[in-house]
Design an enzyme around this catalytic site. Sequence first.
Site, PDB file in Angstrom:
ATOM      1  N   ALA A  77       0.681  -1.219  -0.053  1.00 21.66           N
ATOM      2  CA  ALA A  77       0.020   0.028  -0.022  1.00 21.66           C
ATOM      3  C   ALA A  77       0.859   1.318  -0.051  1.00 21.66           C
ATOM      4  CB  ALA A  77      -0.864  -0.022   1.148  1.00 21.66           C
ATOM      5  N   ASP A  78       0.475   2.364  -0.287  1.00 23.89           N
ATOM      6  CA  ASP A  78       0.837   3.503  -0.360  1.00 23.89           C
ATOM      7  C   ASP A  78      -0.219   4.604  -0.087  1.00 23.89           C
ATOM      8  OD1 ASP A  78       3.931   4.886  -1.042  1.00 23.89           O
ATOM      9  OD2 ASP A  78       2.167   6.228  -1.863  1.00 23.89           O
ATOM     10  N   SER A  79       0.213   5.738   0.891  1.00 24.88           N
ATOM     11  CA  SER A  79      -0.657   6.650   1.095  1.00 24.88           C
ATOM     12  C   SER A  79      -0.013   8.172   0.725  1.00 24.88           C
ATOM     13  CB  SER A  79      -1.358   6.733   2.388  1.00 24.88           C
ATOM     14  OG  SER A  79      -2.077   5.519   2.779  1.00 24.88           O
ATOM     15  N   GLY A  83      -3.440   3.672  -2.071  1.00 23.01           N
ATOM     16  CA  GLY A  83      -3.439   2.892  -3.025  1.00 23.01           C
ATOM     17  C   GLY A  83      -3.143   1.493  -2.536  1.00 23.01           C
TER      18      GLY A  83
END
Length: 211
Positions: free
Chosen positions: A85-87, A122
């Site tokens: 994930a990435d924010s 994401g």
Amino acid sequence: MAERARLVLASSSPSRLSVLRSAGVEPEVLVPGVDEDAATAELHARVPSPTPAQVVCHLAQAKSRAVLDQYGDRVDGARTVVVAADSMLLLDGELQGKPLTAERTVERWKRQRGAAATLVTGHAVTWRGQTVTGSSETVVHFAEASDRDIEAYAATGEPLQCAGAFTLEALGGWFIDRIEGDPSSVIGLSLPLLRRTFAGFGLQVSDFWNR
């Protein structure tokens, strides 16, 4: 009895790990070596004006790929799901990543206090060679934090490695008035999104619970 599915978390984030642990999952943590600036530049070279969702999903997919490349011998593709994930925070039309320094954290907070911004997270979920990406968006309403509180918060070091320069579940919670959307996504991983993605693979969330 069938062998239980395993989950690999492709992240060094303690917040993402805490989301899974609170939800009954003890994942194996494998930290991807990804140059996020280079990965973002590669996306912009292919897509001139990517959406915020495209940016964070691309970074999540890069992390998933990196873990599979770096630790392939430790990932049993037949029964292991890899979650990455990435924010990033969408503030005034600009994506904001980790502030990294106390000075930049103070600057960021003086911009976002009293405002609303969208945290975009994401996800990339890989199972048996297939990767599905998806994003979750949650509106965060920031408090009118005082200069003194902002400087004290930055000095703790807590927000320096956090997208949006805040946490919801720790000290930063003092300065979040409310959110509109999925709280687990703000912490780091959207449990509803993961549940739907697992179901698309024919997996149930209970397949991953500690038993």
